[in-house]
Structure formats: structure tokens, C-alpha cells
Write a protein that holds these residues in place. Structure first.
Motif, PDB file in Angstrom:
ATOM      1  N   UNK A 360       0.933  -1.076   0.440  1.00 47.96           N
ATOM      2  CA  UNK A 360       0.022   0.014  -0.473  1.00 47.96           C
ATOM      3  C   UNK A 360       0.663   1.282  -0.062  1.00 47.96           C
ATOM      4  N   UNK A 361       1.543   1.348   0.802  1.00 41.77           N
ATOM      5  CA  UNK A 361       2.603   2.588   1.400  1.00 41.77           C
ATOM      6  C   UNK A 361       3.488   2.921  -0.611  1.00 41.77           C
ATOM      7  N   UNK A 362       3.899   1.747  -1.243  1.00 41.27           N
ATOM      8  CA  UNK A 362       3.797   2.015  -2.835  1.00 41.27           C
ATOM      9  C   UNK A 362       2.911   2.573  -3.497  1.00 41.27           C
ATOM     10  N   UNK A 397     -10.464  -0.152  -1.654  1.00 38.62           N
ATOM     11  CA  UNK A 397     -10.577  -1.263  -1.023  1.00 38.62           C
ATOM     12  C   UNK A 397      -9.461  -1.932   0.155  1.00 38.62           C
ATOM     13  N   UNK A 398      -8.163  -1.054   0.401  1.00 41.13           N
ATOM     14  CA  UNK A 398      -7.170  -2.001   1.142  1.00 41.13           C
ATOM     15  C   UNK A 398      -7.303  -1.094   2.833  1.00 41.13           C
ATOM     16  N   UNK A 399      -7.008  -1.485   3.379  1.00 42.58           N
ATOM     17  CA  UNK A 399      -7.491  -1.873   4.523  1.00 42.58           C
ATOM     18  C   UNK A 399      -6.216  -1.203   5.227  1.00 42.58           C
ATOM     19  N   UNK A 400      -5.037  -1.224   4.801  1.00 41.32           N
ATOM     20  CA  UNK A 400      -4.547   0.215   5.880  1.00 41.32           C
ATOM     21  C   UNK A 400      -4.030   0.668   5.011  1.00 41.32           C
ATOM     22  N   UNK A 401      -4.273   1.832   4.081  1.00 39.07           N
ATOM     23  CA  UNK A 401      -4.709   2.946   3.204  1.00 39.07           C
ATOM     24  C   UNK A 401      -4.879   3.833   4.680  1.00 39.07           C
TER      25      UNK A 401
END
Lengths: 790, 84
Positions: A360-362, A397-401
Motif C-alpha cells: 500500500x505504501x508503494x 478497498x485496502x484496509x491499511x490505506x
């Protein structure tokens, strides 16, 4: 021909003397036109012509001439030309082939010259206004003759011609470019300058035929333009050469090179190419006074194509690739390729970025670069908005966004420093979108949105380019971010040992600038709690220090005291601490109650941190920093050197799985070992065998730093649960409702509630569907209803 | 084996010792603060009446100020007296 005979026959009737004159004149004219070898005096020709046209035969003359030309061409000239062109087959080398090409055209010209000469003479006679020789139909005689030549010659062109022409032009091009000193970088001379190979014509220098080639080029151009074949024979070849060369050059020079601008360089190169072109089209140019200049219109789309293909990499490299972006911006304004860019970039994002393999960080990093790059590229932000839509959708949709963004904002995330610096720039871009339509902007300066803008109610003024606003708006609401930030802040504060909050205070202040004071209020209280805790601690310490020796508490306990209403929900875990700790806590609570009347403390035994030393028989471990549960475990081992999992679980009031995981830490340190039957022993003497075991243990320990706060999805779940009460009430009253109706009702009635704004229909649908599966709801024919209670 | 604890940093939350969770006037949690305050605890304390009802101090003061005739506890209508 028969027709002519007939006409002649009819001419016979009018008188024999005249007939004789006409026949002579015919002879003279045809001879003069067909065979330049026998010169007929100009005057004689003119007289004969006048006589013929006086007899009404002028028109026939033109027809006859063209007819003859046609016959001559199809019977002899054309087959000869093709035969000559094909004749040498493979034996010749390039130079020979060029020569053959030239000779073929030379012969062709030689064969046709008499006709052309004759035609010219007729035309000039006609132009002087002495009579019309043209039959019915458009165009002059010459023009028609050239049409016939083209038609017959190129009716079934063999690929040989095209190949030869292409080869010849490519060669002369490279020769020309070399002579102009610009066939640079060894493009045409892979052997290098010392290889004895002429970089122009590609043969050993002593056999160089550069000069010859250029002369041949000149000659060929001349012949072709004389036959008016230039356009037909060369255009295709020249265009394809240009395309190929431009592409080749771009491949070699620009691909993967984003750090400098190439437009100027191309400009100079193009001028050079135009020089060559003017050689090819030399005579043409003299005639029309202009050189066909395919320069920019050809070049730019090719360049843009390449850049569009590479845009993903360019974005990734931004800001180093700024030059490339600027080039692209310049070109895009001139070529109609925005749509292509959008489609290509979107699919590049989808195939290269938005899949589960990317962290996610990328994704966030690329998104941030994309924002920066695309706002350079398109100040109207339309490209940014449209192209990044898939990213935003995916990030949702990403949990850790959210956690990643918040970590980025606070400068915790490695690699993702952009956000922190963006935040600390601290310009006063409030996230409150300005609602006023006129922001003092001059109406004259208004420009319409590009056509590909997404029509939305937001309008162009809402198309923000501020990175933080864009990221925050992924979820459509800043509340989620604030909540998440609170969670992160809580984690950070709770993991601290020294009440040092300087950095957090700075972050909160910066965030306040963006989110507004009221939103950050909870965080401020949290920070104040830290400061208060420190004060209370030192107060209590002081009090303790006044106690006599034996009354000193057995444990140095300090505490972070939270205002529970203002902190995020902390995970509840059951844990019974050893008596010594409990007593210390009770004493602490007691002192607190004395300090703050009518208030007491509720301990969270599983939170906090413990620093301890372990003294074993043959070694000491000092300054270990562990969690309370680790400390509790090891404290129990102090009293009794072996425990089973069950015993510990009872003693600590914690589930066995959790304990098993936590025990791993001590096994790693080589303090405990597990033996058959789930019994753990203290390892008093560290032998080599234990060390080996330790190595094994390292593998299955998964001591991750758990977050102390509930995750975002858990919180969301809770909030949805809140809606369930409303939904049930609505369905009880209204019997059955469609999904949309439920959604809009919720929007209406729960507007004051926590999060309805950020819940979209699909999310609600998923929630309702789950309720259906759990038999708490019935769905049929598109409407939801409550199951009948029976 | 001997365990020597150098420092134990615990976490606790404070709470008012009251017989209810929410203030009867503003309906906000006691452990939070009244609607006019930003910071709970010392800055927004609770007060008890002799009837043993308690409220945010700011809330009950506001209430008492608005009562012209007689000062009563909003919960039980007994005369309001601060518990010493």
C-alpha cells in the motif's frame, strides 16, 4: 485509327489539291512530334498545324498522339522498364542496384522524351491561341499524357521498385546526414570511426560512393519530376523512411531518458532532415516554391506515443523526470492525444500498480508522484482526476490505506517522506472546500474544462491539487482520517516511556492547520493527558520518597492516565497481574484518589511497558523492555520454575493461545524452554544445547508489535451495527423497502450521526446481504423486510 | 531465577466515582465534559448535591442560575444544596 481514316476519307471528297495539302501537313506534324531526330522548321510545323486545325483535324491530332503514346508504352516502354529494373536479380550489391534503378528511369525518360517534346510543342502552339487541339474532356494534353504514363507504368508495380526506391532513399539519407556532420553517435557506423568503413554509405572508405549517391539522387529526382512521377514513386518511401528514422532516433535517444528535454534537439535535427527532403523534392520545390515539410506534425505524435507508453515510469521518477513531463505537456497541446494518454495511463496503473502484489505504501508513493507530475502536465487537473480514479477506488478497498497515509503524515513510514514534508509546509490549505462560487476570480479569466473532464457537481473549482486533500478525500470524509490518526497517536503515546510528546504536539498542530481545530480537539486532549500524567506521576513519586524505608513500594510504577472518552477504543484483554504489581497499582490508585477528589483509576493491565532484569544462575539479562503480559509470565516463573500452559492460563486469566505466543519471547531469550506435555521450565544454566534450541525457536516466534487500538474495519463494523437499529425500526414501520430507499432514509435521519456520509450504497448492500444470510432479514423481489416473528 | 523490575509503566483511565454514567442535565458522560468545555477532569469537575445527585458543575450552575424562585435539584426536585 479507323476513325481517323474515316475522317480522312471524308476529307478526300472536298478536293484533291487540298487533300494533298492536308496529307502533307499530317505527315509533317506527326514526323515532327514523333521523331525529334529530324528537325522540322518551326514555321513549317506551325503552318501545317494551322492547316490541319483549319480542316477540323486539330482535335484528332491530340487524340492520335495520346493513342500512339499509349500503344508505345504498353507494348514496349513499360515492359522494358520493368525488365531492366528486375534484370540483375541478386547478384548486384547496393551500389549496383542504385545504378540499375537510375538507368531504368533514364531509359524510360529517353523513350518518352520524344513524346513529351512533341506534346510540349503542341501545347505551346495551343497556348499561343492558334487553335484548340484538345479533344473533349478535362485537362490539357500534357496532363493527360502524364496520366496515361502513370496509369500504364504503375498499373501493376512490382515490389522491386518500392524496395529499390526505399533502399536508395535510405542510403542517400544517411549519406546526406553524414555529410552534414550529424549522423552522430555512430548510428550508421557500428564499426566505429577507425573501422575503415564510410559511415555514410556503409562500405569500406576506399570504395565510398557517397558523392556518387548524392549525384544519383539529384539525377533521379530530376527525372522523376520531369515525368511527374516524383510524388507517386517517392512519397511513400520518403514518408516511411522518415517515420522509421524518427522512431529509431527516439528509441535510441529518448527512451528511458526523462531528465532532459528533447524538443529543441529534435528541432535542429529536423532542420537537417528537411535539407535532405529538399534535395529529394528539389525540382518540385523550385516549381511550387515550397518544400513539403512533414516535420513537427510527424514528429510530435511519435514522441508523444513513446512518452505516453512510458508515462508510468516517468511518473514514478518524478520530479527527476520533470523535463519529460514538460515536453509531453508542450506536445499534448499540439497533438490530439489526451484521450490516448488517459486510456494508456489508466491501464498502466491497473496492470502495474493496482494488484495485490504491491504494498500500500508503494501505491501511495506512486499516487503522490502522479499528483505532482500530472498537475504539472495538466493544470486543469482533469487528467489527474480521471486517470487516478482507479487508484483511488483501489485504495479504498485496502484496509491499511488510512493507516499508511497517517503514518506518512506523521513521518513514521519509511520511504514515504513526501507527505510529512507536504504537511510541514503547512500552507493554509484548509480541507474545507471553499463554497463560494466567486473567489474573486476575474470572470474574464474563466476557461472551460477540457472535454474529457468528468462532469460532476463538484465543478472545476473543486478539483483540488493539494496532495493531502486528495489523499484524505479518498474516503470522502476526513473523519475517518482523524479517527485513524487518533489511533496512531494513541499507539505512539502508549508505547512511550518518557512522556515525550514534542513531536506529536508538532504534528497535531500541523494537522490542526489543515483539519481545523475542532476536529483535532480529541487529539489535543490526549496530549494534555500525557502532560497531566507526567505531573501526577512526579507528584506521587515525591510523596513516595517521603515514606520511610520499609514503606517504600516494592515496584517503581508510573502510569499514563487517560481520559477515556477522548481516546480511541482500546483493545480489552483480560490479564491478572501478579500480586506484587496489583498491590503497587492499588497504592498508586490510592494516592491518585487523594490527589484528585472523587476520582479513581481503572487500570488496563495489558497495556504499558516494563523494564526488567533477569538474574539466572550463570547469566543476567539486563534492561529488557517487554509488555506487561511478558513481565507477568516471567514473574510467575520466579515463584515456581515450571508451569504448564493451563496453569498459567488460569493464573493469568488469559487465553492459552495468547500465552503460547507470548511465551515464545522468553524462549527466544533462552530463559524458558518447552518440554513434552506443554510444560515450560526455566533454563537456569545456558548450555550449548539450549542455544541450539534458541535458534529453532526464533523461527516460530511471531512477536509482532500489535496495535493497541481497534482497527479501522472493526470500528466501521461497529458503526454499521449502529445503523442496524435504525434499519430495523424503519422496516417495522414501513414493512418493506428497497435498498436505495433504505440508503436515502438513513442519509436523511442519521445525518447527525457518526458516519452515514461515508457509507455508500454498495457497502450498505453488503451489510444487508449479510443480515439476510444471518436470517435477520428477508429479501425478495428487490425489497427487504423483516422476517415474521412467530 | 530472580526478576528485578526496574520500571513498570502502566496505563489507566481515570473516572469519576459517581452513581451514574451521564450527566442528568447535558446527557454527556461524566468522564467527558459538559458541552461548554473542551477538556475533561479538573477543568470540568462534578459536583454532588445533598440529595446525592451529581452533575457537571457548569451544568448545575447554569441550571441554578436559570431558576428564579427556588433552587431545586433537576432530578428529584428537592432543594439543591452542595454537598460539602
Amino acid at each position: 485509327m479507323d476513325e481517323i481514316r474515316m475522317e480522312e476519307d471524308s476529307a478526300d471528297i472536298s478536293g484533291s489539291a487540298q487533300k494533298q495539302g492536308v496529307a502533307d501537313a499530317w505527315e509533317t506534324v506527326t514526323a515532327a512530334l514523333m521523331s525529334p531526330g529530324c528537325p522540322v522548321p518551326e514555321q513549317g510545323l506551325w503552318d501545317s498545324l494551322a492547316l490541319l486545325s483549319g480542316e477540323g483535324l486539330g482535335r484528332l491530332l491530340g487524340g492520335w498522339l495520346l493513342e500512339t503514346l499509349q500503344m508505345r508504352l504498353s507494348s514496349a516502354v513499360v515492359p522494358e522498364f520493368w525488365a531492366e529494373l528486375k534484370q540483375p536479380e541478386n547478384e548486384l550489391e547496393e551500389r549496383g542496384r542504385a545504378w540499375v534503378l537510375l538507368t531504368a528511369f533514364k531509359t524510360l525518360l529517353g523513350r518518352l522524351e520524344p513524346f513529351l517534346g512533341g506534346l510540349e510543342r503542341l501545347e505551346s502552339w495551343q497556348d499561343e491561341g492558334r487553335g484548340s487541339l484538345c479533344g473533349p474532356g478535362p485537362g490539357g494534353l500534357q496532363e493527360r499524357a502524364f496520366t496515361i504514363i502513370r496509369a500504364l507504368l504503375l498499373f501493376s508495380p512490382s515490389s522491386v521498385l518500392q524496395e529499390r526506391v526505399l533502399e536508395f532513399y535510405s542510403r542517400t539519407f544517411s549519406v546526406y546526414m553524414h555529410q552534414e556532420g550529424q549522423a552522430e553517435d555512430g548510428v550508421e557506423a557500428p564499426e566505429g570511426p577507425e573501422g575503415g568503413v564510410c559511415p555514410g554509405c556503409g562500405v569500406p572508405s576506399q570504395q565510398c560512393w557517397c558523392k556518387e549517391a548524392l549525384e544519383q539522387l539529384k539525377e533521379l529526382s530530376h527525372i522523376l519530376s520531369k515525368l511527374q512521377l516524383l510524388e507517386w514513386v517517392s512519397c511513400e518511401a520518403v514518408t516511411s523512411i522518415l517515420h522509421k528514422l524518427i522512431e529509431q532516433r527516439m528509441e535510441q535517444h529518448c527512451r528511458g531518458e526523462y531528465e532532459r528535454s528533447f524538443l529543441l534537439e529534435f528541432q535542429t535535427w529536423l532542420e537537417l532532415v528537411l535539407g535532405w527532403l529538399s534535395k529529394v523534392f528539389a525540382s518540385e520545390a523550385e516549381k511550387d516554391g515550397l518544400v513539403p515539410a512533414p516535420g513537427a506534425p510527424v514528429l510530435l505524435p511519435i514522441y508523444v506515443n513513446m512518452r505516453i507508453e512510458e508515462l508510468f515510469s516517468i511518473i514514478r521518477d518524478f520530479p527527476e523526470s520533470k523535463a519529460a513531463i514538460e515536453d509531453l505537456k508542450f506536445c499534448l497541446e499540439r497533438t490530439n492525444q489526451r484521450q490516448q494518454l488517459l486510456t494508456s495511463l489508466k491501464s498502466a496503473f491497473e496492470s502495474r500498480l493496482l494488484h495485490p502484489g504491491v504494498h500500500t505504501s508503494d501505491i501511495l508513493t506512486v499516487y503522490i508522484s502522479a499528483i505532482k507530475a500530472l498537475r504539472e502536465l495538466d493544470p486543469s487537473m482533469v487528467i489527474l482526476q480521471v486517470a487516478c480514479q482507479p487508484i483511488r477506488k483501489y485504495l479504498r478497498t485496502r484496509e491499511d490505506t488510512v493507516r499508511q497515509i497517517v503514518a506518512g503524515l506523521t513521518g513514521d513510514a519509511e520511504g514515504c517522506t513526501d507527505l510529512a514534508s507536504e504537511l510541514s509546509r503547512g500552507d493554509l490549505v484548509t480541507l474545507e472546500m471553499q463554497d463560494s462560487d466567486e473567489e474573486g476570480a476575474d470572470p474574464e479569466d474563466w476557461t472551460p474544462d477540457p472535454t474529457d473532464a468528468v462532469p460532476d457537481k463538484m465543478g472545476s473549482k473543486r478539483r483540488s491539487s493539494d496532495i493531502i486533500s486528495l489523499l484524505v478525500s479518498i474516503y470522502g470524509s476526513k473523519d475517518i482520517f482523524i479517527d485513524e490518526y487518533r489511533a496512531v497517536l494513541a499507539d505512539r503515546l502508549l508505547q512511550q516511556l518518557n512522556y515525550n510528546t514534542a513531536r506529536e504536539i508538532r504534528n497535531v498542530e500541523l494537522l490542526k492547520l489543515r483539519f481545523g481545530d475542532s476536529h483535532m480537539h480529541y487529539c489535543e486532549v490526549m496530549l494534555k493527558d500525557m502532560a497531566d500524567s507526567r505531573r501526577i506521576n512526579s507528584n506521587i513519586r515525591e510523596e513516595e520518597s517521603r515514606l520511610s524505608e520499609e514503606e517504600q513500594p516494592p515496584l517503581a510504577l508510573s502510569s499514563i492516565i487517560l481520559s477515556s472518552e477522548f481516546w480511541p477504543t482500546l483493545k480489552e484483554e483480560k490479564l491478572e497481574l501478579p500480586p506484587v504489581v496489583c498491590q503497587a497499582m492499588e497504592a498508586y490508585t490510592h494516592r491518585y484518589e487523594k490527589l484528585k477528589a472523587m476520582r479513581t483509576l481503572s487500570w488496563k493491565p495489558h497495556l504499558g511497558s516494563v523494564t526488567l532484569d533477569l538474574e539466572l544462575e550463570d547469566r543476567t539479562l539486563t534492561n529488557l523492555s517487554v509488555t506487561p503480559i511478558h513481565a507477568a509470565i516471567i514473574l510467575h516463573f520466579q515463584d515456581k520454575s515450571s508451569w504448564t500452559l493451563e496453569e498459567l492460563s488460569v493464573k493469568l486469566g488469559a487465553p492459552k493461545e495468547l500465552l503460547h505466543r507470548k511465551l515464545a519471547l522468553w524462549q527466544q531469550h533462552g530463559v524458558l524452554r518447552e518440554e513434552a506435555g506443554g510444560r515450560y521450565y526455566v533454563v537456569e544454566t545456558g548450555s550449548s544445547k539450549e542455544k541450539m534450541d534458541r535458534g529453532v525457536m526464533l523461527i516460530d516466534s511471531d512477536e509482532e508489535r500489535d496495535s493497541n487500538t481497534t482497527t479501522q474495519s472493526e470500528q466501521r463494523e461497529e458503526k454499521l451495527q449502529l445503523f442496524w437499529a435504525y434499519i430495523q425500526a424503519m422496516l417495522t414501520n414501513l414493512d418493506s423497502m428497497t435498498l436505495d430507499r433504505i440508503h436515502s432514509m438513513l442519509r436523511m435521519f442519521v445525518a447527525t450521526g457518526p458516519v452515514v456520509t461515508e457509507m455508500d450504497v454498495s457497502e450498505l448492500e453488503i451489510f444487508l446481504q449479510r443480515k439476510v444470510r444471518e436470517h435477520q432479514l428477508i429479501m425478495s423481489a428487490g425489497v427487504y423486510r423483516l422476517p415474521k416473528a412467530n | 531465577m530472580k526478576v528485578k523490575i526496574r520500571q513498570w509503566n502502566g496505563v489507566a483511565s481515570w473516572l469519576w466515582v459517581a452513581n451514574d454514567d451521564n450527566c442528568g442535565i447535558c446527557r454527556m458522560p461524566f468522564n467527558g465534559c459538559c458541552p461548554d468545555c473542551k477538556v475533561p477532569g479538573d477543568d470540568c469537575p462534578l459536583v454532588w448535591g445533598q440529595c446525592s445527585h451529581c452533575f457537571h458543575m457548569h451544568c448545575i450552575l447554569k441550571w441554578l442560575n436559570s431558576q428564579q424562585v427556588q433552587q431545586q435539584c433537576p432530578m428529584c426536585r428537592q432543594e439543591w444544596k452542595f454537598k460539602e
